[in-house]
Motif scaffolding. Structure first.
Motif, PDB file in Angstrom:
ATOM      1  N   PHE A 274      58.479 -51.838  68.173  1.00 13.23           N
ATOM      2  CA  PHE A 274      57.762 -50.781  67.460  1.00 13.23           C
ATOM      3  C   PHE A 274      58.319 -50.481  66.068  1.00 13.23           C
ATOM      4  CE2 PHE A 274      56.382 -50.043  71.831  1.00 13.23           C
ATOM      5  CZ  PHE A 274      55.007 -49.969  71.624  1.00 13.23           C
ATOM      6  N   GLU A 275      59.578 -50.774  65.832  1.00 16.06           N
ATOM      7  CA  GLU A 275      60.099 -50.574  64.467  1.00 16.06           C
ATOM      8  C   GLU A 275      59.358 -51.437  63.448  1.00 16.06           C
ATOM      9  OE1 GLU A 275      64.616 -48.801  64.233  1.00 16.06           O
ATOM     10  OE2 GLU A 275      64.368 -50.969  64.322  1.00 16.06           O
ATOM     11  N   PRO A 276      59.236 -52.754  63.676  1.00 16.22           N
ATOM     12  CA  PRO A 276      58.500 -53.557  62.687  1.00 16.22           C
ATOM     13  C   PRO A 276      57.005 -53.242  62.658  1.00 16.22           C
ATOM     14  CG  PRO A 276      59.176 -54.913  64.546  1.00 16.22           C
ATOM     15  CD  PRO A 276      59.884 -53.609  64.684  1.00 16.22           C
ATOM     16  N   LEU A 277      56.421 -52.898  63.801  1.00 15.67           N
ATOM     17  CA  LEU A 277      55.005 -52.532  63.810  1.00 15.67           C
ATOM     18  C   LEU A 277      54.768 -51.291  62.955  1.00 15.67           C
ATOM     19  CD1 LEU A 277      53.929 -53.149  67.524  1.00 15.67           C
ATOM     20  CD2 LEU A 277      53.077 -54.333  65.497  1.00 15.67           C
ATOM     21  N   ALA A 278      55.651 -50.296  63.096  1.00 13.02           N
ATOM     22  CA  ALA A 278      55.520 -49.075  62.293  1.00 13.02           C
ATOM     23  C   ALA A 278      55.667 -49.392  60.811  1.00 13.02           C
ATOM     24  CB  ALA A 278      56.569 -48.053  62.728  1.00 13.02           C
ATOM     25  N   ARG A 279      56.564 -50.298  60.490  1.00 17.37           N
ATOM     26  CA  ARG A 279      56.828 -50.649  59.090  1.00 17.37           C
ATOM     27  C   ARG A 279      55.677 -51.460  58.485  1.00 17.37           C
ATOM     28  NH1 ARG A 279      61.142 -53.204  60.028  1.00 17.37           N
ATOM     29  NH2 ARG A 279      60.311 -55.322  60.012  1.00 17.37           N
ATOM     30  N   VAL A 280      55.132 -52.401  59.256  1.00 18.76           N
ATOM     31  CA  VAL A 280      54.154 -53.353  58.723  1.00 18.76           C
ATOM     32  C   VAL A 280      52.713 -52.857  58.861  1.00 18.76           C
ATOM     33  CG1 VAL A 280      53.217 -55.677  58.994  1.00 18.76           C
ATOM     34  CG2 VAL A 280      55.674 -55.308  59.160  1.00 18.76           C
ATOM     35  N   LEU A 281      52.382 -52.262  60.021  1.00 15.29           N
ATOM     36  CA  LEU A 281      50.990 -51.891  60.282  1.00 15.29           C
ATOM     37  C   LEU A 281      50.784 -50.392  60.491  1.00 15.29           C
ATOM     38  CD1 LEU A 281      50.044 -54.805  62.732  1.00 15.29           C
ATOM     39  CD2 LEU A 281      49.363 -54.573  60.336  1.00 15.29           C
ATOM     40  N   GLY A 282      51.830 -49.665  60.882  1.00 18.46           N
ATOM     41  CA  GLY A 282      51.711 -48.226  61.086  1.00 18.46           C
ATOM     42  C   GLY A 282      50.625 -47.873  62.080  1.00 18.46           C
ATOM     43  N   ASP A 283      49.781 -46.886  61.728  1.00 16.44           N
ATOM     44  CA  ASP A 283      48.762 -46.434  62.681  1.00 16.44           C
ATOM     45  C   ASP A 283      47.579 -47.400  62.803  1.00 16.44           C
ATOM     46  OD1 ASP A 283      47.436 -46.040  60.317  1.00 16.44           O
ATOM     47  OD2 ASP A 283      47.144 -43.886  60.571  1.00 16.44           O
ATOM     48  N   LYS A 284      47.629 -48.526  62.094  1.00 17.41           N
ATOM     49  CA  LYS A 284      46.613 -49.571  62.240  1.00 17.41           C
ATOM     50  C   LYS A 284      47.044 -50.656  63.225  1.00 17.41           C
ATOM     51  CE  LYS A 284      44.555 -49.105  57.618  1.00 17.41           C
ATOM     52  NZ  LYS A 284      45.253 -47.858  57.233  1.00 17.41           N
ATOM     53  N   SER A 285      48.215 -50.477  63.825  1.00 21.52           N
ATOM     54  CA  SER A 285      48.796 -51.512  64.681  1.00 21.52           C
ATOM     55  C   SER A 285      47.854 -51.993  65.778  1.00 21.52           C
ATOM     56  CB  SER A 285      50.093 -51.008  65.321  1.00 21.52           C
ATOM     57  OG  SER A 285      51.080 -50.774  64.352  1.00 21.52           O
ATOM     58  N   PHE A 286      47.094 -51.064  66.368  1.00 26.46           N
ATOM     59  CA  PHE A 286      46.278 -51.408  67.528  1.00 26.46           C
ATOM     60  C   PHE A 286      44.793 -51.162  67.281  1.00 26.46           C
ATOM     61  CE2 PHE A 286      50.495 -49.838  69.047  1.00 26.46           C
ATOM     62  CZ  PHE A 286      51.053 -51.101  69.171  1.00 26.46           C
ATOM     63  N   LYS A 287      44.407 -51.239  66.004  1.00 28.03           N
ATOM     64  CA  LYS A 287      43.000 -51.152  65.620  1.00 28.03           C
ATOM     65  C   LYS A 287      42.509 -52.551  65.244  1.00 28.03           C
ATOM     66  CE  LYS A 287      43.390 -46.403  63.905  1.00 28.03           C
ATOM     67  NZ  LYS A 287      43.244 -45.487  62.734  1.00 28.03           N
ATOM     68  N   ARG A 288      41.199 -52.755  65.385  1.00 21.07           N
ATOM     69  CA  ARG A 288      40.615 -54.076  65.110  1.00 21.07           C
ATOM     70  C   ARG A 288      40.573 -54.350  63.594  1.00 21.07           C
ATOM     71  NH1 ARG A 288      36.605 -57.211  68.027  1.00 21.07           N
ATOM     72  NH2 ARG A 288      36.441 -55.469  69.487  1.00 21.07           N
ATOM     73  N   TYR A 289      41.037 -55.535  63.217  1.00 28.21           N
ATOM     74  CA  TYR A 289      41.042 -55.919  61.807  1.00 28.21           C
ATOM     75  C   TYR A 289      39.632 -56.322  61.371  1.00 28.21           C
ATOM     76  CZ  TYR A 289      41.973 -58.558  57.552  1.00 28.21           C
ATOM     77  OH  TYR A 289      41.952 -59.022  56.262  1.00 28.21           O
ATOM     78  N   ASN A 290      39.206 -55.802  60.219  1.00 31.75           N
ATOM     79  CA  ASN A 290      37.909 -56.127  59.630  1.00 31.75           C
ATOM     80  C   ASN A 290      38.156 -57.009  58.408  1.00 31.75           C
ATOM     81  OD1 ASN A 290      35.545 -56.061  57.983  1.00 31.75           O
ATOM     82  ND2 ASN A 290      34.852 -54.194  59.015  1.00 31.75           N
ATOM     83  N   ALA A 291      37.790 -58.295  58.516  1.00 30.27           N
ATOM     84  CA  ALA A 291      38.089 -59.251  57.448  1.00 30.27           C
ATOM     85  C   ALA A 291      37.317 -58.942  56.177  1.00 30.27           C
ATOM     86  CB  ALA A 291      37.771 -60.670  57.917  1.00 30.27           C
ATOM     87  N   VAL A 292      36.110 -58.429  56.318  1.00 31.58           N
ATOM     88  CA  VAL A 292      35.291 -58.120  55.145  1.00 31.58           C
ATOM     89  C   VAL A 292      35.944 -57.029  54.310  1.00 31.58           C
ATOM     90  CG1 VAL A 292      33.057 -57.250  54.356  1.00 31.58           C
ATOM     91  CG2 VAL A 292      33.174 -58.855  56.290  1.00 31.58           C
ATOM     92  N   LYS A 293      36.422 -55.991  54.976  1.00 31.88           N
ATOM     93  CA  LYS A 293      37.040 -54.859  54.281  1.00 31.88           C
ATOM     94  C   LYS A 293      38.553 -55.025  54.119  1.00 31.88           C
ATOM     95  CE  LYS A 293      33.521 -51.517  55.669  1.00 31.88           C
ATOM     96  NZ  LYS A 293      33.259 -50.191  56.290  1.00 31.88           N
ATOM     97  N   ASP A 294      39.084 -56.103  54.721  1.00 31.09           N
ATOM     98  CA  ASP A 294      40.525 -56.397  54.665  1.00 31.09           C
ATOM     99  C   ASP A 294      41.371 -55.206  55.109  1.00 31.09           C
ATOM    100  OD1 ASP A 294      42.792 -57.912  54.285  1.00 31.09           O
ATOM    101  OD2 ASP A 294      43.028 -57.295  52.198  1.00 31.09           O
ATOM    102  N   THR A 295      40.961 -54.603  56.204  1.00 29.50           N
ATOM    103  CA  THR A 295      41.738 -53.494  56.782  1.00 29.50           C
ATOM    104  C   THR A 295      41.385 -53.351  58.254  1.00 29.50           C
ATOM    105  OG1 THR A 295      42.364 -51.178  56.509  1.00 29.50           O
ATOM    106  CG2 THR A 295      40.032 -51.688  56.270  1.00 29.50           C
ATOM    107  N   ALA A 296      42.249 -52.680  58.969  1.00 24.80           N
ATOM    108  CA  ALA A 296      41.969 -52.377  60.372  1.00 24.80           C
ATOM    109  C   ALA A 296      41.348 -50.994  60.452  1.00 24.80           C
ATOM    110  CB  ALA A 296      43.250 -52.430  61.193  1.00 24.80           C
TER     111      ALA A 296
END
Length: 368
Positions: A274-296
């Motif tokens: 969870f330390e690297p997840l918080a650092r890299v993705l934060g609250d987007k860690s477990f949301k679906r990535y949208n390639a068109v919008k380049d965000t989760a």
């Protein structure tokens, strides 16, 4: 074995007795240490002041309240199995309930009820005599009677856990995790405290943004339960899930009872996940990535939690293993295109089908 033989065999495992006791007797037993209501349970109480006041109203008016269920321990003391919120409300009303820190909680301030609106603002020992419960009301409460069902000490040790899972009478229905927490406290209070402490870690909380209701219902602890259970099981064991709630309860209780369970290794894996997840993705860690919008975006998906968090953790109990930030981002972005993820993230998919897929996929995608 025939049905009659099964009945006779199981009947030996559960020995019970039943008494009708006054509230005053139960309070006295609690104060003398003969009736146990573990302080750790207080995190499980979810009754509102209005629900508590309705119970007090029932006791004053002589309206029957549901039985409480007790487990008799080997030393003869009683431990409450079911009726925790009712008994804690009674003790809070009289000012006898001990807080987790060992100090007494302030007496409950009652609210207006249907039949006794004048209860509003009153309490057992209010400093304002006009707002103190009258002696007659106190005596009515202490003299009211509750049926007490006792699971005797000669019963199978697992009987009280089974009973707790089956009994959920009155009040706010307990979630699977709330029942699971109570069983863990019965089994190994230190293990429950350990899980509770993990849920307070900032790097964990930064990854799981939940509603007040989800937090109130202990969903953060359910996620940690899933984390611990699934990272410690082999994939073939995951095909035996018939009902997920019962499966998780049985497995986490088994780990809590296992003296060889390595909490330190699991805690290391938790931190290194969870330390690297918080650092890299934060609250987007477990949301679906949208390639068109380049965000989760969207809601947190439990299937992504099972793939990413539990997939990473399988390898990170060993300090020599490293999963780089770039790999985490790569897996997170690649998930929507994974056929096995799509098959595991739709509505109506049974846990016995989804979980072997998600856990297996996570281990495969993060394989070192």
């Amino acid at each position: 074995m025939s049905l009659i033989e099964e009945i006779m065999e199981k009947n030996k495992e559960v020995a019970t007795d039943r008494y009708s006791m006054s509230v005053g007797e139960l309070i006295a037993m609690y104060k003398d240490g003969e009736l146990l209501l573990r302080p750790e349970y207080q995190r499980l109480f979810r009754w509102t002041p209005e629900q508590k006041s309705r119970l007090v109203e029932s006791l004053i008016l002589g309206i029957p309240v549901p039985s409480i269920f007790i487990s008799q321990l080997e030393d003869g003391t009683w431990e409450i199995i079911d009726g925790l919120q009712r008994m804690s409300t009674i003790l809070e009303t009289t000012g006898d309930l001990l807080h987790i820190d060992g100090n007494k909680k302030s007496p409950l301030i009652l609210t207006r009820t249907k039949y006794l609106p004048s209860l509003e603002g009153t309490s057992w020992n209010h400093e304002d005599s006009n707002l103190q419960l009258p002696n007659e009301a106190k005596l009515r409460i202490k003299r009211s009677r509750i049926d007490v069902n006792i699971v005797l000490s000669k019963s199978d040790p697992t009987s009280k856990y089974e009973l707790f899972q089956r009994l959920n009478t009155g009040g706010t229905p307990a979630t699977d995790q709330e029942v699971r927490n109570a069983i863990l406290v019965m089994t190994n209070p230190g293990f429950f405290s350990w899980i509770s402490e993990l849920s307070t870690r900032e790097y964990f909380k930064e990854c799981i943004i939940m509603s007040d209701r989800a937090l109130e219902e202990q969903f953060d602890l359910e996620l940690i339960t899933r984390f611990i259970v699934f990272r410690n099981l082999e994939l073939d064991e995951l095909t035996n899930i018939s009902e997920l709630g019962t499966f998780l309860t049985d497995k986490i209780v088994s780990l809590a009872e296992d003296p060889s369970f390595n909490k330190e290794e699991n805690e290391i894996a938790f931190k290194r996940t969870f330390e690297p997840l918080a650092r890299v993705l934060g609250d987007k860690s477990f949301k679906r990535y949208n390639a068109v919008k380049d965000t989760a975006q969207g809601a947190m998906l439990i299937s992504i939690f099972e793939i990413i968090a539990i997939g990473m953790s399988y390898y990170l109990g060993n300090a020599e293993n490293i999963i780089h930030d770039e790999k985490i981002i790569e897996v997170h972005k690649a998930l929507p295109a994974e056929r096995r993820f799509s098959l595991s993230s739709g509505q109506g998919i049974r846990a016995s089908t989804r979980i072997p897929n998600t856990i297996g996929l996570g281990r495969e995608m993060f394989k070192l």
